[in-house]
Design a protein around this motif. Structure first.
Motif, mmCIF file in Angstrom:
data_model
loop_
_atom_site.group_PDB
_atom_site.id
_atom_site.type_symbol
_atom_site.label_atom_id
_atom_site.label_comp_id
_atom_site.label_asym_id
_atom_site.label_seq_id
_atom_site.Cartn_x
_atom_site.Cartn_y
_atom_site.Cartn_z
ATOM 1 N N ALA A 21 0.819 -1.210 0.000
ATOM 2 C CA ALA A 21 0.000 0.000 0.000
ATOM 3 C C ALA A 21 0.853 1.260 0.000
ATOM 4 O O ALA A 21 0.490 2.254 -0.603
ATOM 5 N N SER A 22 1.992 1.218 0.653
ATOM 6 C CA SER A 22 2.823 2.418 0.725
ATOM 7 C C SER A 22 3.789 2.527 -0.453
ATOM 8 O O SER A 22 4.411 3.556 -0.642
ATOM 9 N N ALA A 23 3.934 1.479 -1.236
ATOM 10 C CA ALA A 23 4.875 1.489 -2.359
ATOM 11 C C ALA A 23 4.210 2.028 -3.622
ATOM 12 O O ALA A 23 3.003 1.977 -3.780
ATOM 13 N N GLN A 24 5.041 2.533 -4.531
ATOM 14 C CA GLN A 24 4.517 2.975 -5.817
ATOM 15 C C GLN A 24 4.081 1.757 -6.610
ATOM 16 O O GLN A 24 4.785 0.764 -6.684
ATOM 17 N N ARG A 25 2.927 1.820 -7.240
ATOM 18 C CA ARG A 25 2.406 0.702 -8.017
ATOM 19 C C ARG A 25 2.992 0.768 -9.415
ATOM 20 O O ARG A 25 2.871 1.774 -10.103
ATOM 21 N N THR A 26 3.594 -0.322 -9.842
ATOM 22 C CA THR A 26 4.337 -0.295 -11.097
ATOM 23 C C THR A 26 3.894 -1.343 -12.102
ATOM 24 O O THR A 26 4.482 -1.440 -13.165
ATOM 25 N N THR A 27 2.878 -2.126 -11.777
ATOM 26 C CA THR A 27 2.399 -3.139 -12.717
ATOM 27 C C THR A 27 0.887 -3.052 -12.868
ATOM 28 O O THR A 27 0.193 -2.496 -12.028
ATOM 29 N N ALA A 28 0.402 -3.620 -13.966
ATOM 30 C CA ALA A 28 -1.021 -3.576 -14.269
ATOM 31 C C ALA A 28 -1.443 -4.882 -14.927
ATOM 32 O O ALA A 28 -0.607 -5.691 -15.313
ATOM 33 N N THR A 29 -2.745 -5.079 -15.044
ATOM 34 C CA THR A 29 -3.319 -6.192 -15.785
ATOM 35 C C THR A 29 -3.996 -5.612 -17.013
ATOM 36 O O THR A 29 -4.721 -4.622 -16.923
ATOM 37 N N PHE A 30 -3.746 -6.218 -18.172
ATOM 38 C CA PHE A 30 -4.296 -5.729 -19.443
ATOM 39 C C PHE A 30 -5.064 -6.876 -20.080
ATOM 40 O O PHE A 30 -4.506 -7.943 -20.319
ATOM 41 N N ALA A 31 -6.367 -6.680 -20.338
ATOM 42 C CA ALA A 31 -7.213 -7.753 -20.860
ATOM 43 C C ALA A 31 -8.117 -7.238 -21.960
ATOM 44 O O ALA A 31 -8.392 -6.045 -22.044
#
Length: 103
Positions: A21-31
């Motif tokens: 939660a405190s970290a930068q989000r760097t990945t995603a899901t693509f569908a």
């Protein structure tokens, strides 16, 4: 004369983020779902997701329902290429960011 049909890409960007939660989000899901211009789904289409910044490429083949899913994709700008014999190759640009959910 051979008639070439176009691939229509119905993309649902399911952007989810992995990390603390405190970290930068760097990945995603693509569908998305690959279909022709009449709306019929296209199983067996080759889907490539190419990172425009790094040229890294991931690929897969659509399933019976024409669906594809790329998990844990680094955020960035991508070119999505879709091909299937007998169809014109389709491509689309997509930007995956840490703030949005698109459909």
């Amino acid at each position: 004369m051979q008639c070439t049909r176009s691939i229509l890409v119905l993309i649902t960007l399911l952007i989810s983020f992995v990390g603390h939660a405190s970290a930068q989000r760097t990945t995603a899901t693509f569908a998305g779902i690959v279909a022709d211009s009449s709306g019929a789904v296209l199983p067996g289409a080759e889907v490539q997701l190419i990172n425009e910044g790094t040229s890294a490429t991931v690929q897969q083949v659509t399933g019976e329902t024409g669906e594809f899913l790329f998990d844990y994709v680094p955020v960035g700008t991508y070119t999505l290429k879709i091909g299937l014999p007998g169809f014109k190759t389709g491509s689309r640009r997509a930007k995956l960011s840490g703030n949005a959910r698109s459909s």
